[in-house]
Design a protein around this motif. Sequence first.
Motif, PDB file in Angstrom:
ATOM      1  N   ILE A 612      40.415  47.975  41.135  1.00 50.22           N
ATOM      2  CA  ILE A 612      41.365  48.487  41.764  1.00 50.22           C
ATOM      3  C   ILE A 612      42.672  48.335  41.005  1.00 50.22           C
ATOM      4  O   ILE A 612      43.470  49.430  40.856  1.00 50.22           O
ATOM      5  CB  ILE A 612      41.606  47.981  43.214  1.00 50.22           C
ATOM      6  N   LEU A 613      42.859  47.227  40.340  1.00 50.21           N
ATOM      7  CA  LEU A 613      44.128  46.918  39.593  1.00 50.21           C
ATOM      8  C   LEU A 613      44.148  47.865  38.278  1.00 50.21           C
ATOM      9  O   LEU A 613      45.185  48.408  37.967  1.00 50.21           O
ATOM     10  CB  LEU A 613      44.499  45.598  39.145  1.00 50.21           C
ATOM     11  N   GLU A 630      38.376  47.286  59.144  1.00 49.08           N
ATOM     12  CA  GLU A 630      37.175  47.491  60.336  1.00 49.08           C
ATOM     13  C   GLU A 630      36.011  46.748  59.907  1.00 49.08           C
ATOM     14  O   GLU A 630      35.074  46.728  60.827  1.00 49.08           O
ATOM     15  CB  GLU A 630      36.792  48.943  60.167  1.00 49.08           C
ATOM     16  N   PHE A 631      36.092  45.793  58.877  1.00 48.14           N
ATOM     17  CA  PHE A 631      34.868  45.242  58.526  1.00 48.14           C
ATOM     18  C   PHE A 631      35.374  43.732  58.137  1.00 48.14           C
ATOM     19  O   PHE A 631      35.540  43.259  57.067  1.00 48.14           O
ATOM     20  CB  PHE A 631      34.441  45.859  57.082  1.00 48.14           C
ATOM     21  N   SER A 640      41.144  43.860  50.941  1.00 47.91           N
ATOM     22  CA  SER A 640      41.823  45.307  50.398  1.00 47.91           C
ATOM     23  C   SER A 640      41.073  46.033  49.379  1.00 47.91           C
ATOM     24  O   SER A 640      40.745  47.323  49.730  1.00 47.91           O
ATOM     25  CB  SER A 640      43.322  44.989  50.051  1.00 47.91           C
ATOM     26  N   ALA A 641      40.606  45.180  48.499  1.00 44.46           N
ATOM     27  CA  ALA A 641      39.528  45.799  47.459  1.00 44.46           C
ATOM     28  C   ALA A 641      38.380  46.496  48.005  1.00 44.46           C
ATOM     29  O   ALA A 641      37.907  47.376  47.657  1.00 44.46           O
ATOM     30  CB  ALA A 641      39.169  44.817  46.583  1.00 44.46           C
ATOM     31  N   LEU A 642      37.705  45.794  48.915  1.00 46.64           N
ATOM     32  CA  LEU A 642      36.587  46.245  49.492  1.00 46.64           C
ATOM     33  C   LEU A 642      36.777  47.444  50.256  1.00 46.64           C
ATOM     34  O   LEU A 642      35.955  48.545  49.983  1.00 46.64           O
ATOM     35  CB  LEU A 642      36.003  45.028  50.543  1.00 46.64           C
ATOM     36  N   GLU A 643      37.981  47.518  51.127  1.00 48.04           N
ATOM     37  CA  GLU A 643      38.244  48.739  51.869  1.00 48.04           C
ATOM     38  C   GLU A 643      38.533  49.597  50.789  1.00 48.04           C
ATOM     39  O   GLU A 643      38.126  50.845  51.197  1.00 48.04           O
ATOM     40  CB  GLU A 643      39.486  48.333  52.755  1.00 48.04           C
ATOM     41  N   THR A 657      29.252  45.685  55.333  1.00 57.34           N
ATOM     42  CA  THR A 657      29.311  44.179  56.159  1.00 57.34           C
ATOM     43  C   THR A 657      28.049  43.351  55.597  1.00 57.34           C
ATOM     44  O   THR A 657      28.361  42.122  55.909  1.00 57.34           O
ATOM     45  CB  THR A 657      28.828  44.265  57.683  1.00 57.34           C
ATOM     46  N   GLU A 658      27.169  43.714  54.622  1.00 51.68           N
ATOM     47  CA  GLU A 658      26.293  43.079  54.088  1.00 51.68           C
ATOM     48  C   GLU A 658      26.716  42.569  52.919  1.00 51.68           C
ATOM     49  O   GLU A 658      26.031  41.464  52.359  1.00 51.68           O
ATOM     50  CB  GLU A 658      25.067  43.677  53.976  1.00 51.68           C
ATOM     51  N   ILE A 659      27.763  42.812  52.378  1.00 56.01           N
ATOM     52  CA  ILE A 659      28.129  42.325  50.963  1.00 56.01           C
ATOM     53  C   ILE A 659      28.858  40.872  51.245  1.00 56.01           C
ATOM     54  O   ILE A 659      29.960  40.771  52.032  1.00 56.01           O
ATOM     55  CB  ILE A 659      29.329  43.321  50.408  1.00 56.01           C
ATOM     56  N   ASP A 660      28.376  39.988  50.729  1.00 55.00           N
ATOM     57  CA  ASP A 660      29.144  38.652  50.559  1.00 55.00           C
ATOM     58  C   ASP A 660      29.887  38.699  49.116  1.00 55.00           C
ATOM     59  O   ASP A 660      29.401  38.025  48.392  1.00 55.00           O
ATOM     60  CB  ASP A 660      28.051  37.787  50.520  1.00 55.00           C
ATOM     61  N   ALA A 661      31.128  39.173  49.441  1.00 51.18           N
ATOM     62  CA  ALA A 661      31.905  39.481  48.170  1.00 51.18           C
ATOM     63  C   ALA A 661      32.570  38.287  47.679  1.00 51.18           C
ATOM     64  O   ALA A 661      32.951  38.227  46.598  1.00 51.18           O
ATOM     65  CB  ALA A 661      33.040  40.316  48.629  1.00 51.18           C
TER      66      ALA A 661
END
Length: 754
Positions: A612-613, A630-631, A640-643, A657-661
């Motif tokens: 993103i950056l 929403e997640f 924010s990056a995931l969104e 929602t399954e991503i364990d970031a």
Amino acid sequence: MGLVLSLALLNGLVLGQAADAAAAEQKASPVEVEQAAADMAELSEEQAISVALEKFPELKKGKLSNAMLEKDVLVPGDALWIITWQLESQAKKSEISVAVNGRNGNIARYYNSAAALAKASYPTKVTEGQASKLAKQFIMKAVPTIKENALIEYSIEGDGFESSLFYPVLYSFEYEVKVNGYLTDSEYVAVTLNGNGEVISYEADLGLNNYPAPDKKVTEEQALLHFKEEAELELYYMPIYDEDYDFDNMALNNYRLAYRLVNELPFIDAKTGESVDYWSFSKNSSKQGFSLLPAKTINRHSGEPLDEQEALAVVTGYFSIPEKTIRGQSKLNEAWKGTERAVWKFNWTTFGGEYSYPQSISAAVDADTGELIELVRSMPSFNESEISEPEKVLLTEKAARQKAIDLVLANYTDASKYLRIENRESTFTTNGQTYYSYRFNYFYKDTPVLDNYISVVFTGNGDIWDYNGSMADSQELEKKLAGIKQNVPYEKALSAYNGALGLDLMYVHLNVLNNEEDENRANEATLVYYPLIENSLEDYIVDATTGKLERTFPEEAADDKFTKKKPIDIDKHWANKQLNVIVEFGILEADESGLLHPDAELTIDEWMTMVILSMGLNYEYSDEYLYESEFGDEESPYLSALELFHEMGWVDESTITEIDAEKILTRDQLALLLMQMLDYDKLSSFMVKDQSVSSLKDAASIQNKGAVALAIKMGLLTPTGGKFNPKAPVTKAQASIILIRLANMQDKLDVEFI
């Protein structure tokens, strides 16, 4: 020395006049313009072409396609030969345009389309320092009379905006040009190069004539004494302009009591000692004095809050909605601009009539008190062919002033206690319509409070054109100001201010700045002394509580906020070139100890944030303003990056929602994420049995075989010793290399990361 900010303003004024001159040229006939330009040119077309070819021999390989003479809108009295060559290389056509000054043969403009489109890979062929040297060399070739020591680069502080790693690499430089060893208000050069060191564009606003030799009959001591005699301060309550400054809700700001310069100090002619009112426009803007408002009892609305129609009636009671107007959405805002006021907001758009563009109208009404908070109409852009006769003025200035007072008294609680009207008469006319403008400033104990005001504008026929201002709660603001003490008397403050006064010399063009017609630039530049405070042109005040001299706008730690601190642990790293680029773009930063830890393992969220950056998107801004989660947990640092990944279509909503970031990113997972970013994830499903994967020693342990195969074929990820190592973690250095590889193949991808 801080001079660049002021001179940038001065150059802006001159450029604005150039635009006016260009507009005036459009009204003249082509024959008249051509003849006027011919009268100014001393070089023939052949001579101008010869000059361009001599300075830029590469043009000899091209085909001359056009040459025309026109007046220089930036330098009055000059004409330019605009000459264009078409070039062809490897079946690619390009164009180079050169503007040669018809009077002295200097190069005034230059543009190279091939350089603008050239691909510049990372690391770039030239560094910023090398590009700066090339820019100066180009300038000195374009204008041989300019020497390197006469070029002073603008050092304007950054604004925090990060460019994208995926944009073409550009180096832009702007220079002021010294004449006879002094800066001027009008000599300016700008050059832009690509990452390969090729000049894309060049523009010069250079008169370089009519500069008299320095004749300093007035000494520095005499000039400084004059500045001190002219200096006059006035006491104000001032908001502190830090990062928390809030114009919408002024009661939230912190304040200080300070002595501030009343008027800009006039410059001093170095030869005659006379005051030069260079800032003539500022003389009428300060210390006009204020008048008290009459006490008046106002019966305000009480009881149940106004509904939409009642609030609308308040607006139409003051203002008749024009015909051909479309009403927009109305909304009750329960927390108007961060305050506790419940406010009805209305919007309209007016079409047709004399306006060449739609005109917007907005209004706001306090639902509890029925007070009109704002009514703003955009200044229209007129279609000149449809402008009606000048409007008949039905309202005198005296009557307009009284209407403004009545309006404020009716709509600002305790206006006679807190507000005073400025004693200036501001009448102006635009497109045949007369306007009356008034300003009501907030006062606390006979001292004005900056940025706290109501602005009122009436038309000549008595309509409200503008009613708005700061949204401070008067009582809350009063409580905040009550704790500020004045400990410093005027004489001591003036002594502190004068003690910091300094000066320098520069050339100024008075007639040009004052818009006087001067086609031949016959007005000579004047060498003047100009004042400095703390050796800069920044605005300073004296704190009335502490007696300290302080900047009006506190200097944000530019070195900390905008300058990238180079980590101390990457110079000897095997990926130091790529890491330096990533750090320069602000994608990775050193920690407090100056370490980047390039071999540290990345989590999934850290990789997403790097992406993103690298695209030039502001991670913190998007987190606060662009998205409501929403997640999952809104406090998550990766949210924010995931969104944004979801917004880009790189993460499926069904799997987000399954991503364990917060888990470590593996090479196998990275391959899949890359293919999703490139929109090749479906294509990769056809490559699960590709030999580039099936031949690997650890193929059986690769989960996303198709994504890995495609990543290998694209050169984004590479095997080592016949193994892909799918479960190996990705480090900061490895991620940096992959981002550089993506940037370098940007023109070959189906997806653009810009």
